[in-house]
Design a protein around this motif. Structure first.
Motif, PDB file in Angstrom:
ATOM      1  N   GLU A 116       0.827  -1.204   0.000  1.00 41.81           N
ATOM      2  CA  GLU A 116       0.000   0.000   0.000  1.00 41.81           C
ATOM      3  C   GLU A 116       0.861   1.254   0.000  1.00 41.81           C
ATOM      4  N   LEU A 117       1.946   1.236   0.753  1.00 45.37           N
ATOM      5  CA  LEU A 117       2.836   2.396   0.781  1.00 45.37           C
ATOM      6  C   LEU A 117       3.503   2.596  -0.582  1.00 45.37           C
ATOM      7  N   GLU A 118       3.844   1.514  -1.246  1.00 51.41           N
ATOM      8  CA  GLU A 118       4.434   1.619  -2.584  1.00 51.41           C
ATOM      9  C   GLU A 118       3.449   2.255  -3.564  1.00 51.41           C
ATOM     10  N   VAL A 119       2.175   1.849  -3.498  1.00 48.16           N
ATOM     11  CA  VAL A 119       1.165   2.411  -4.385  1.00 48.16           C
ATOM     12  C   VAL A 119       1.007   3.908  -4.132  1.00 48.16           C
ATOM     13  N   ILE A 120       0.980   4.310  -2.869  1.00 45.94           N
ATOM     14  CA  ILE A 120       0.779   5.717  -2.531  1.00 45.94           C
ATOM     15  C   ILE A 120       1.957   6.569  -3.003  1.00 45.94           C
ATOM     16  N   LEU A 121       3.172   6.080  -2.808  1.00 49.55           N
ATOM     17  CA  LEU A 121       4.339   6.840  -3.239  1.00 49.55           C
ATOM     18  C   LEU A 121       4.393   6.954  -4.767  1.00 49.55           C
ATOM     19  N   THR A 122       4.079   5.857  -5.450  1.00 51.36           N
ATOM     20  CA  THR A 122       4.071   5.895  -6.913  1.00 51.36           C
ATOM     21  C   THR A 122       3.015   6.872  -7.416  1.00 51.36           C
ATOM     22  N   GLU A 123       1.852   6.843  -6.802  1.00 51.18           N
ATOM     23  CA  GLU A 123       0.799   7.787  -7.199  1.00 51.18           C
ATOM     24  C   GLU A 123       1.242   9.225  -7.002  1.00 51.18           C
ATOM     25  N   PHE A 124       1.900   9.503  -5.891  1.00 52.31           N
ATOM     26  CA  PHE A 124       2.303  10.884  -5.639  1.00 52.31           C
ATOM     27  C   PHE A 124       3.325  11.373  -6.657  1.00 52.31           C
ATOM     28  N   PHE A 125       4.297  10.550  -7.023  1.00 47.84           N
ATOM     29  CA  PHE A 125       5.296  10.984  -8.003  1.00 47.84           C
ATOM     30  C   PHE A 125       4.643  11.262  -9.361  1.00 47.84           C
ATOM     31  N   ALA A 126       3.617  10.487  -9.709  1.00 47.65           N
ATOM     32  CA  ALA A 126       2.873  10.767 -10.939  1.00 47.65           C
ATOM     33  C   ALA A 126       2.085  12.068 -10.807  1.00 47.65           C
ATOM     34  N   GLU A 127       1.537  12.331  -9.622  1.00 48.10           N
ATOM     35  CA  GLU A 127       0.798  13.575  -9.389  1.00 48.10           C
ATOM     36  C   GLU A 127       1.719  14.786  -9.494  1.00 48.10           C
ATOM     37  N   GLU A 128       2.949  14.634  -8.996  1.00 42.57           N
ATOM     38  CA  GLU A 128       3.899  15.737  -9.106  1.00 42.57           C
ATOM     39  C   GLU A 128       4.196  16.052 -10.575  1.00 42.57           C
ATOM     40  N   MET A 129       4.260  15.021 -11.422  1.00 42.89           N
ATOM     41  CA  MET A 129       4.479  15.237 -12.849  1.00 42.89           C
ATOM     42  C   MET A 129       3.364  16.101 -13.430  1.00 42.89           C
ATOM     43  N   LEU A 130       2.125  15.798 -13.095  1.00 42.75           N
ATOM     44  CA  LEU A 130       1.005  16.580 -13.635  1.00 42.75           C
ATOM     45  C   LEU A 130       1.052  18.015 -13.125  1.00 42.75           C
ATOM     46  N   ILE A 131       1.372  18.213 -11.851  1.00 41.15           N
ATOM     47  CA  ILE A 131       1.416  19.567 -11.303  1.00 41.15           C
ATOM     48  C   ILE A 131       2.513  20.377 -11.980  1.00 41.15           C
ATOM     49  N   ARG A 132       3.651  19.753 -12.235  1.00 41.78           N
ATOM     50  CA  ARG A 132       4.736  20.459 -12.932  1.00 41.78           C
ATOM     51  C   ARG A 132       4.295  20.896 -14.327  1.00 41.78           C
ATOM     52  N   VAL A 133       3.678  19.979 -15.067  1.00 50.55           N
ATOM     53  CA  VAL A 133       3.272  20.289 -16.434  1.00 50.55           C
ATOM     54  C   VAL A 133       2.187  21.367 -16.439  1.00 50.55           C
ATOM     55  N   ALA A 134       1.190  21.237 -15.561  1.00 48.98           N
ATOM     56  CA  ALA A 134       0.119  22.231 -15.506  1.00 48.98           C
ATOM     57  C   ALA A 134       0.661  23.608 -15.127  1.00 48.98           C
ATOM     58  N   THR A 135       1.593  23.653 -14.172  1.00 45.91           N
ATOM     59  CA  THR A 135       2.180  24.930 -13.766  1.00 45.91           C
ATOM     60  C   THR A 135       2.968  25.561 -14.906  1.00 45.91           C
ATOM     61  N   ALA A 136       3.717  24.743 -15.641  1.00 42.00           N
ATOM     62  CA  ALA A 136       4.482  25.268 -16.776  1.00 42.00           C
ATOM     63  C   ALA A 136       3.554  25.817 -17.862  1.00 42.00           C
TER      64      ALA A 136
END
Length: 315
Positions: free
Chosen positions: A66-86
């Motif tokens: 479960e912790l692996e899933v949550i961490l993987t999800e967050f790193f993908a979320e950071e990718m979207l936030i970076r792209v949207a901010t740019a």
């Protein structure tokens, strides 16, 4: 929402980034507020979950999977936030305004703080085995490369290296994308990118922490004006939008045809009869009369058509 869906949405907004950047209308204030509010609420939930795990004396009952899933999800979320901010930053720069960039940057900085907590959890090696740590780190580095790829054209055109993990790598990706768009027969590069993302982020389990993330994604899509969408709800290409926004080809739509050509097409007096054969001379006389009337009325008309006899030549 699992990491695969997040990655696909990121590819969608990145592929249509220029459609938003080159727009002239201001962003809807409600959409920007929803983007910031729901994004912050989602990051608060992530922060609330990660913070206890950074403590030395904390013991958790969460499973390693479960912790692996949550961490993987967050790193993908950071990718979207970076792209949207740019994208929002590039839009403000091109329009010479300061509307969306401060809001997006605030959310981006909040995501970096949560990322710091996630990295502390990884280096502590308290809750994850060595094999799991290696797997998560490979995923994280893969996401960083995908992020630089999706940011390529924004880094190349607007100098937004600060949002990329490796500015030089992202600029190389942008040059490749620009070369492809200017080619005589460009390939559908974004279709290939989306297909690659599906392979890199296979469908998996997702953590259940509310619907704030989905609401934030909806707010991002609400920033795109209605002119960016077809009637089927699919998004228009940047080339189609540029033509429509330029107004260079108004004749491409039927309701904006030149008046004389439109009156010719829809003239109720136009009759075509291919069942009644007539002689060549009479057909020529009718044509002459109608041509004379056409010149007087400044319009165009044709004589009645007839079937050609087998023994008649094309001349």
């Amino acid at each position: 929402m699992n990491s695969q869906l997040t990655a696909e949405v990121t590819a969608l907004i990145a592929s249509q980034s220029l459609s938003l950047v080159e727009g002239i209308r201001p962003f809807p204030p409600t959409a920007l507020y929803d983007f910031w509010f729901h994004g912050q609420e989602h990051l608060k939930q992530r922060r609330k979950y990660f913070t206890p795990l950074t403590s030395d004396n904390h013991h958790t009952e969460i499973s390693e999977k479960e912790l692996e899933v949550i961490l993987t999800e967050f790193f993908a979320e950071e990718m979207l936030i970076r792209v949207a901010t740019a994208i929002l930053t590039a839009a403000d720069k091109r329009r010479n305004q300061c509307q969306a960039e401060p809001i997006a940057r605030n959310l981006f900085l909040a995501s970096l703080e949560v990322k710091r907590l996630a990295l502390i959890i990884l280096v502590s090696e308290k809750y994850l085995s060595l094999e799991t740590l290696k797997r998560i780190n490979r995923t994280r580095r893969s996401i960083e490369r995908w992020t630089d790829l999706l940011l390529g054209q924004l880094v190349l055109r607007f100098g937004l290296e600060e949002f990329a993990h490796d500015g030089a790598r992202s600029q190389d990706f942008g040059e490749d994308q620009s070369t492809n768009l200017n080619a005589n027969h460009p390939i559908q590069i974004w279709d290939l990118i989306t297909a690659g993302l599906r392979i890199s982020f296979p469908g998996s389990h997702s953590s259940k922490i509310g619907n704030q993330w989905e609401l934030m994604l909806g707010a991002i899509m609400a920033c795109y004006p209605s002119e960016c969408f077809n009637h089927s709800s699919s998004m228009k290409s940047i080339h189609q939008l540029r033509l429509e926004r330029s107004g260079i080809h108004p004749e491409t739509t039927l309701d904006r045809l030149p008046d004389k050509f439109s009156s010719f097409l829809f003239d109720s007096s136009l009759e075509i009869d291919i069942h009644e054969p007539t002689s060549l001379n009479s057909n020529f006389d009718k044509s002459s009369k109608k041509s004379h009337l056409s010149l007087n009325n400044q319009s165009v008309s044709f004589s009645k058509l007839r079937k050609r006899k087998p023994n008649e030549s094309s001349s």
